[in-house]
Design a protein around this motif. Structure first.
Motif, PDB file in Angstrom:
ATOM      1  N   ALA A 217      10.306  11.322   0.411  1.00 51.62           N
ATOM      2  CA  ALA A 217      10.127  12.689  -0.098  1.00 51.62           C
ATOM      3  C   ALA A 217      10.433  12.722  -1.592  1.00 51.62           C
ATOM      4  CB  ALA A 217      11.056  13.648   0.642  1.00 51.62           C
ATOM      5  N   VAL A 218       9.478  13.211  -2.363  1.00 53.22           N
ATOM      6  CA  VAL A 218       9.699  13.431  -3.805  1.00 53.22           C
ATOM      7  C   VAL A 218       9.357  14.905  -3.994  1.00 53.22           C
ATOM      8  CG1 VAL A 218       9.109  12.695  -6.155  1.00 53.22           C
ATOM      9  CG2 VAL A 218       9.018  11.041  -4.271  1.00 53.22           C
ATOM     10  N   ASP A 219      10.328  15.748  -3.714  1.00 55.94           N
ATOM     11  CA  ASP A 219      10.027  17.161  -3.434  1.00 55.94           C
ATOM     12  C   ASP A 219      11.059  18.140  -3.978  1.00 55.94           C
ATOM     13  OD1 ASP A 219      12.165  16.592  -1.839  1.00 55.94           O
ATOM     14  OD2 ASP A 219      11.302  17.390   0.008  1.00 55.94           O
ATOM     15  N   GLY A 220      11.895  17.692  -4.902  1.00 54.42           N
ATOM     16  CA  GLY A 220      12.891  18.604  -5.464  1.00 54.42           C
ATOM     17  C   GLY A 220      13.862  19.145  -4.432  1.00 54.42           C
ATOM     18  N   GLY A 221      13.990  18.428  -3.312  1.00 55.89           N
ATOM     19  CA  GLY A 221      14.968  18.835  -2.292  1.00 55.89           C
ATOM     20  C   GLY A 221      14.411  19.737  -1.202  1.00 55.89           C
ATOM     21  N   MET A 222      13.097  19.976  -1.235  1.00 56.43           N
ATOM     22  CA  MET A 222      12.489  20.924  -0.281  1.00 56.43           C
ATOM     23  C   MET A 222      12.760  20.555   1.192  1.00 56.43           C
ATOM     24  SD  MET A 222       8.459  21.541  -0.017  1.00 56.43           S
ATOM     25  CE  MET A 222       7.697  22.385   1.309  1.00 56.43           C
ATOM     26  N   LEU A 223      12.501  19.309   1.556  1.00 49.35           N
ATOM     27  CA  LEU A 223      12.639  18.930   2.964  1.00 49.35           C
ATOM     28  C   LEU A 223      14.107  18.761   3.364  1.00 49.35           C
ATOM     29  CD1 LEU A 223       9.694  16.355   3.328  1.00 49.35           C
ATOM     30  CD2 LEU A 223       9.826  18.647   4.340  1.00 49.35           C
ATOM     31  N   GLY A 224      14.955  18.559   2.381  1.00 46.13           N
ATOM     32  CA  GLY A 224      16.372  18.376   2.704  1.00 46.13           C
ATOM     33  C   GLY A 224      17.135  19.664   2.799  1.00 46.13           C
ATOM     34  N   SER A 225      16.491  20.790   2.487  1.00 48.07           N
ATOM     35  CA  SER A 225      17.251  22.048   2.432  1.00 48.07           C
ATOM     36  C   SER A 225      16.911  22.949   3.613  1.00 48.07           C
ATOM     37  CB  SER A 225      16.938  22.774   1.136  1.00 48.07           C
ATOM     38  OG  SER A 225      15.558  23.058   1.067  1.00 48.07           O
TER      39      SER A 225
ATOM     40  N   ILE B  32       0.863  -1.185   0.000  1.00 52.59           N
ATOM     41  CA  ILE B  32       0.000   0.000   0.000  1.00 52.59           C
ATOM     42  C   ILE B  32       0.898   1.233   0.000  1.00 52.59           C
ATOM     43  CG2 ILE B  32      -1.660   1.350   1.355  1.00 52.59           C
ATOM     44  CD1 ILE B  32      -2.897  -1.261   2.291  1.00 52.59           C
ATOM     45  N   VAL B  33       0.551   2.203  -0.847  1.00 60.89           N
ATOM     46  CA  VAL B  33       1.280   3.479  -0.886  1.00 60.89           C
ATOM     47  C   VAL B  33       0.277   4.596  -0.616  1.00 60.89           C
ATOM     48  CG1 VAL B  33       2.601   5.075  -2.314  1.00 60.89           C
ATOM     49  CG2 VAL B  33       2.999   2.611  -2.508  1.00 60.89           C
ATOM     50  N   ASN B  34       0.542   5.370   0.418  1.00 61.05           N
ATOM     51  CA  ASN B  34      -0.313   6.509   0.737  1.00 61.05           C
ATOM     52  C   ASN B  34       0.364   7.797   0.283  1.00 61.05           C
ATOM     53  OD1 ASN B  34      -2.249   4.900   2.051  1.00 61.05           O
ATOM     54  ND2 ASN B  34      -1.016   4.886   3.937  1.00 61.05           N
ATOM     55  N   ILE B  35      -0.384   8.644  -0.403  1.00 59.89           N
ATOM     56  CA  ILE B  35       0.198   9.927  -0.795  1.00 59.89           C
ATOM     57  C   ILE B  35      -0.014  10.905   0.370  1.00 59.89           C
ATOM     58  CG2 ILE B  35       0.340  11.761  -2.502  1.00 59.89           C
ATOM     59  CD1 ILE B  35       0.983   9.014  -3.693  1.00 59.89           C
ATOM     60  N   ALA B  36       1.075  11.183   1.076  1.00 60.73           N
ATOM     61  CA  ALA B  36       1.047  12.139   2.189  1.00 60.73           C
ATOM     62  C   ALA B  36       1.430  13.499   1.624  1.00 60.73           C
ATOM     63  CB  ALA B  36       1.990  11.662   3.284  1.00 60.73           C
ATOM     64  N   SER B  37       2.442  14.167   2.192  1.00 64.07           N
ATOM     65  CA  SER B  37       2.818  15.504   1.704  1.00 64.07           C
ATOM     66  C   SER B  37       4.113  15.940   2.385  1.00 64.07           C
ATOM     67  CB  SER B  37       1.705  16.491   2.057  1.00 64.07           C
ATOM     68  OG  SER B  37       2.090  17.803   1.741  1.00 64.07           O
ATOM     69  N   SER B  38       4.795  16.884   1.767  1.00 65.35           N
ATOM     70  CA  SER B  38       5.893  17.530   2.495  1.00 65.35           C
ATOM     71  C   SER B  38       5.327  18.191   3.755  1.00 65.35           C
ATOM     72  CB  SER B  38       6.606  18.556   1.615  1.00 65.35           C
ATOM     73  OG  SER B  38       5.666  19.452   1.072  1.00 65.35           O
ATOM     74  N   SER B  39       4.029  18.542   3.721  1.00 65.49           N
ATOM     75  CA  SER B  39       3.380  19.119   4.911  1.00 65.49           C
ATOM     76  C   SER B  39       3.219  18.100   6.034  1.00 65.49           C
ATOM     77  CB  SER B  39       1.998  19.680   4.551  1.00 65.49           C
ATOM     78  OG  SER B  39       2.116  20.723   3.635  1.00 65.49           O
ATOM     79  N   SER B  40       3.499  16.825   5.762  1.00 69.43           N
ATOM     80  CA  SER B  40       3.519  15.822   6.837  1.00 69.43           C
ATOM     81  C   SER B  40       4.723  16.075   7.758  1.00 69.43           C
ATOM     82  CB  SER B  40       3.656  14.417   6.249  1.00 69.43           C
ATOM     83  OG  SER B  40       2.570  14.126   5.410  1.00 69.43           O
ATOM     84  N   PHE B  41       5.707  16.822   7.251  1.00 72.32           N
ATOM     85  CA  PHE B  41       6.902  17.163   8.045  1.00 72.32           C
ATOM     86  C   PHE B  41       7.025  18.661   8.277  1.00 72.32           C
ATOM     87  CE2 PHE B  41       8.040  13.108   6.101  1.00 72.32           C
ATOM     88  CZ  PHE B  41       8.476  12.408   7.218  1.00 72.32           C
ATOM     89  N   ARG B  42       6.800  19.431   7.213  1.00 66.09           N
ATOM     90  CA  ARG B  42       7.014  20.873   7.302  1.00 66.09           C
ATOM     91  C   ARG B  42       5.770  21.600   6.801  1.00 66.09           C
ATOM     92  NH1 ARG B  42      11.675  23.664   3.838  1.00 66.09           N
ATOM     93  NH2 ARG B  42      12.986  22.256   5.031  1.00 66.09           N
ATOM     94  N   PRO B  43       5.035  22.258   7.738  1.00 67.79           N
ATOM     95  CA  PRO B  43       3.797  22.927   7.310  1.00 67.79           C
ATOM     96  C   PRO B  43       4.065  24.139   6.442  1.00 67.79           C
ATOM     97  CG  PRO B  43       4.248  23.360   9.626  1.00 67.79           C
ATOM     98  CD  PRO B  43       5.290  22.391   9.168  1.00 67.79           C
TER      99      PRO B  43
END
Ligand code: NAD
Length: 257
Positions: free
Chosen positions: A249-257, A142-153
Motif C-alpha cells: 500500500a502506497v496510500d498515505g495511510g488510507m488502508l491502515g486507518s 514484475i510489479v502490477n499496479i493494483a489499487s487501494s480498491s483491491s482491498f477497500r472499494p
C-alpha cells in the motif's frame, strides 16, 4: 526518494501505461537508474514526446500497444527481446476507470471493457513478460499496479473494484508459480495519487480535491506519482530480493486507518 539509489544498468524494463501519470514517473525514475526501457501506451505522439523528454537514444523505445489486444501484446514483447535481447522487469500500470454507478446500474459492456483492459490486459502482459523472462533463466521482477480498491472499494465502482481485486489474484498466483525460477511478482496498491485518472474521477463526481484528499488520506494530501515510482523501483530491484506475492500500500495511510 531519489532513483539514483538503484542501478538498473544492463536491465531491460517494460512499462505499460507509460504516458499516464504514474507511468511517466516510473519511466523517468527507471531512465535515471540507467535501465534499458520499453515504454508502451495508446498514443504514439505522447510516447514520442516522453522518449524525447527522457533524452531519447538507443536505450529507450516506445511501442503503441493496446493491452486489451492479445496479439499486440505478444508483438510488444517480441519487439522488446528483438531490440534488447532479453526482458528483466515489467511494471504493468495501464488501466481505465470511468464508473459512477452501483452494480445494478452497471452496463454489461462497461463491466466487460473494464475487465478487458484492467484484468485480461494485465494477464496477457504478464503471460508474455513471464515467458520472456523465463527464456534467459536469470530471474526477474514484475510489479502490477493494483489499487487501494483491491482491498477497500470506493462507492459506485463495481467493475473497477472487481478488476483490481483480480490483479491481486494474478499477482499472488504468479508469485507462487515462478518463485522457483527467481521471478518475483508484487503489486503496488496506490491510494489517491495526483494523476489524470484521479482528476477525471473527481470531475465526474463533482468532488473538490481538498475534500477528497482529506477523506482518503490520513496524511491529508494526494500521493505524488514519484512516490509510486520509488516503490516500483524498490520492488523491481535486488533491494527487495526476499519480497514476492506482496501487495504494498502506497496510500498515505488510507488502508491502515
Ligand atoms: N491515480 C490514482 O489515484 C490511482 C489509485 C489507485 C490505482 N491507480 C492505478 O494506477 C495505474 C496508473 O494510473 P494513473 O493514475 O497513472 O492513470 P492515467 O490515466 O494517468 O494512466 C493510465 C494509462 O493507461 C493507459 N491505458 C489505458 N487503457 C489502455 C489500453 N487499453 N492499452 C494500453 N494503455 C492503456 C492510458 O492511456 C494512460 O496513459 C492504473 O492501473 C490505475 O488503475 C490509480
Amino acid at each position: 526518494m531519489s532513483s539514483t539509489t538503484h542501478n538498473f544498468s544492463n536491465r531491460v524494463v517494460l512499462i505499460t501505461g507509460a504516458t499516464g501519470g504514474m507511468g511517466q514517473a516510473i519511466s523517468r525514475s527507471m531512465a535515471d537508474a540507467s535501465a534499458q526501457l520499453v515504454l508502451t501506451d495508446l498514443d504514439a505522439d505522447a510516447g514520442a514526446a516522453l522518449v524525447d523528454d527522457l533524452g531519447g537514444g538507443d536505450s529507450i523505445m516506445f511501442c503503441c500497444t493496446d493491452v486489451s489486444d492479445a496479439s499486440s501484446v505478444k508483438h510488444l514483447v517480441a519487439q522488446t527481446t528483438e531490440r534488447f535481447g532479453r526482458l528483466d522487469c515489467a511494471v504493468n500500470a495501464a488501466a481505465i476507470e470511468f464508473e459512477t454507478v452501483p452494480l445494478a446500474d452497471c452496463a454489461d459492456e462497461d463491466f466487460d471493457r473494464m475487465m478487458q483492459v484492467n484484468t485480461t490486459g494485465l494477464f496477457t502482459c504478464m503471460k508474455h513478460e513471464l515467458r520472456a523472462i523465463l527464456k534467459h533463466g536469470d530471474g526477474g521482477a514484475i510489479v502490477n499496479i493494483a489499487s487501494s480498491s483491491s482491498f477497500r472499494p470506493q462507492h459506485q465502482q463495481p467493475a473497477y473494484t472487481a478488476s483490481k481485486h483480480a490483479v491481486l489474484g494474478l499477482t499472488r498466483s504468479a508469485a507462487l508459480d515462478y518463485a522457483s525460477d527467481g521471478i518475483r511478482v508484487n503489486a503496488i496498491c496506490p491510494g489517491a495519487i495526483d494523476t489524470p485518472m484521479l482528476h477525471n474521477a473527481m470531475k465526474r463526481r463533482g468532488r473538490s480535491a481538498d475534500k477528497v484528499a482529506e477523506r482518503l488520506s490520513p496524511l491529508g494530501r494526494f500521493g505524488r506519482p514519484d512516490e509510486i515510482a520509488a516503490a516500483a523501483l524498490w520492488l523491481c530491484s535486488d533491494a527487495s530480493s526476499f519480497t514476492t506475492g506482496h501487495a504494498l500500500a502506497v496510500d498515505g495511510g488510507m488502508l491502515g486507518s
